[in-house]
Scaffold this motif. Sequence first.
Motif, short mmCIF file in Angstrom:
data_model
loop_
_atom_site.label_atom_id
_atom_site.label_comp_id
_atom_site.label_asym_id
_atom_site.label_seq_id
_atom_site.Cartn_x
_atom_site.Cartn_y
_atom_site.Cartn_z
N GLN A 1 0.83 -1.20 0.00
CA GLN A 1 0.00 0.00 0.00
C GLN A 1 0.87 1.25 0.00
N GLY A 2 0.48 2.21 -0.83
CA GLY A 2 1.20 3.47 -0.91
C GLY A 2 2.25 3.52 -2.00
N TYR A 3 2.53 2.37 -2.61
CA TYR A 3 3.56 2.31 -3.65
C TYR A 3 2.98 2.12 -5.04
N GLU B 1 4.21 4.78 -7.48
CA GLU B 1 5.64 5.05 -7.50
C GLU B 1 6.30 4.39 -8.71
#
Length: 345
Positions: A40-42, A45
Amino acid sequence: MEQLRIGVIFWFLSLSVIGQTTYLINDFSDVYKGKLIIDQGYEEEVFKKGTVIILEKLSEKEVVAISSEELTFSLNEEGEVETGVVSLPYGEQSIIISEDVNFDGVKDIVVMDGQYSCYHGPSYQVYLHREGQLIHSPSFTRLAQEYCGMFQTNNETKTIETMTKSGCCWHQFSQFEVVNNVPVPIEVVEEEYQYLYHITRTKTWRGGRAIEKTERRMNKEGVAIEVLMSFRLFKNQKKVLLFASEGRLNYVLLKSEGELVEFSFPADNLIDAGRFTIDASKSKLIFKNKEAIYEIYEKRKQDKVMAVGIYVYVNGKKYHLSGDLSTLQGAMQGVSSEKLVNVDG
């Protein structure tokens, strides 16, 4: 209906489980399938933290699991993770590659483990498919870690090729053959630019014996030189070249064919301290190294050059290398008229 179909595909291929995004990968092998889990959160990216898992299709048994801080991958138009893309040496390279790397007729599995190859490029762990199972290969893995990205296989020659580099001026190209499921080098070529010269060092293995060869050529790209005097030797047609570059005089003896450098003075780099001396008559140019003393001469009658050549003094003996006057370009006066920091007299 088309939007509904795409939505269903994305629902199956990209599932959110406990904050993670999971992609199912089914198209790279008849025996194995993959699962890519992004933390989560990548998701947005460039380099994504996550885990690549390889499973047996029939048993659903997990056989490989690699976690990484820096995974990269592309999705096709259907939202599926692309596999098997190997654009060498700097292009796109997939997160999973299924390829016969040891030339035994069975496809092996290569899995990205991060960006550990040269210049923060993709690196891989290599698993050979042997006796119905995947076996990690440290030797093949080194080829996918210590060079630039994934290596290239050549099925016609049954060889593997790698490339690595350092900056603009040093490249290495290696070729391997596979012996007992281990890649063994058969040729390594290094190319280096040392300002004035392009140097190629080749090391080949024949019958268990290493043979090394070094060749130098004039580096004509991006290097400004002014030819002051040149001529060929009568006996072997090798070319004598005196030229100025960056305010320094240089001497080069080129082989009779092409631009191969047989001998040069000063040495390969710009800051070498080698010096020349020109006599008062401006008809002799002298330099020396550890092996010999060299005297380039020019004999004139009034304003006409009558003879050119080189005297070489070695261990008390004098050798005469006569020049072919018909090939003469320039003159010793051109050397004496230049303000060159490594010429005395």
